[in-house]
Write an enzyme that holds these catalytic residues in place. Sequence first.
Site, PDB file in Angstrom:
ATOM      1  N   TYR A   1       3.532   9.777  45.175  1.00  9.95           N
ATOM      2  CA  TYR A   1       4.062   8.370  44.733  1.00  9.95           C
ATOM      3  C   TYR A   1       4.314   7.749  45.971  1.00  9.95           C
ATOM      4  CZ  TYR A   1       4.810   9.753  40.061  1.00  9.95           C
ATOM      5  OH  TYR A   1       4.518  10.385  38.596  1.00  9.95           O
ATOM      6  N   GLU A   2       4.067   6.243  45.924  1.00  9.37           N
ATOM      7  CA  GLU A   2       4.201   5.598  46.832  1.00  9.37           C
ATOM      8  C   GLU A   2       5.223   4.326  46.874  1.00  9.37           C
ATOM      9  OE1 GLU A   2       0.294   4.615  48.432  1.00  9.37           O
ATOM     10  OE2 GLU A   2      -0.346   6.801  48.402  1.00  9.37           O
ATOM     11  N   HIS A   3       5.817   4.129  45.549  1.00  8.21           N
ATOM     12  CA  HIS A   3       6.590   3.172  45.026  1.00  8.21           C
ATOM     13  C   HIS A   3       7.548   3.507  44.045  1.00  8.21           C
ATOM     14  CE1 HIS A   3       3.446   0.670  46.905  1.00  8.21           C
ATOM     15  NE2 HIS A   3       2.427   1.263  46.187  1.00  8.21           N
TER      16      HIS A   3
END
Length: 300
Positions: free
Chosen positions: A149-151
């Site tokens: 996950y990046e956001h």
Amino acid sequence: MMRHWKLFLALVLFQAYATQIFTQAAVFREYIGANFENVRFSDVPINPNVEVHFILSFAIDYTTGSSPNPTNGKFNVFWDADNLGPSQVLSIKRQHKNVKVALSIGGDTVGSKHVNFTAFSVDSWVSNAVTSLTRVIKQYNLDGIDIDYEHFNVAPDIFSQCIGRVVTTLKKNRVISFASIAPFDDGDVQRHYMALWKSYGRVFDYVNFQFYAYDKGTTIAQFLRYFDTQVANYNGGKVLVSFSTDSSGGLKPDNGFFTACEKLRSQRKLNGIFVWSADNSKASGFSYERQSQALLVKAK
């Protein structure tokens, strides 16, 4: 006689333990399937003397329609399942005993949207994620999970509890045998992953740190400093070095990546290499994958 037998058994167990350590130290990992370039497992070179992990990208807890929306932990397959389906997973693992296959959850985008980690509540997200991921992992005969996950739409402690509890449960239920995280050097990203690491670092076997998210033109000296910084951040973890075969930044193979790896190898710090991604490498014939695996054989 009994004393000799106990000594023999101890030596066998020690050798098995040592073999496991060396195998883990020489892991090569590659993300695959995100860009739908018709790449297959069999396209990628596989050195028999290195543990190879393919990481299917991505399973996402979003709907699969034309306007994807969060599902509160109910995961769907978003990788190229036509070329990387259950039968292909089974086939590559049967042909190569040193190959394992994992899935990565999250990613950067779905459709034209950012993939935002969204949980209506910790308990409901965990329950949905365990059920849906177990279904996908068993359907595809997978071995592990990667967290990418990046956001985020939640605070770091909520992310930590959700992901940590899911991975712990999947391991306890023997659905997976290994797990990794894939952070990069961004303030919000690091806050979430370091909170996860602080509470649940013990359940993660690898840190797939995205060194290619650093600026283009990264030098060897900078790369080595970045590596030491992330080893300190994820204290006790097996931090893997990485490069990309797309237009991302970081230290590229042509600019000294393998020189940096040799330096780390000489210091006994080279835990493994991962690549983003097979989809991008296909056009150039996977030459850097071959070079990576050959270097890792020397690191055993």
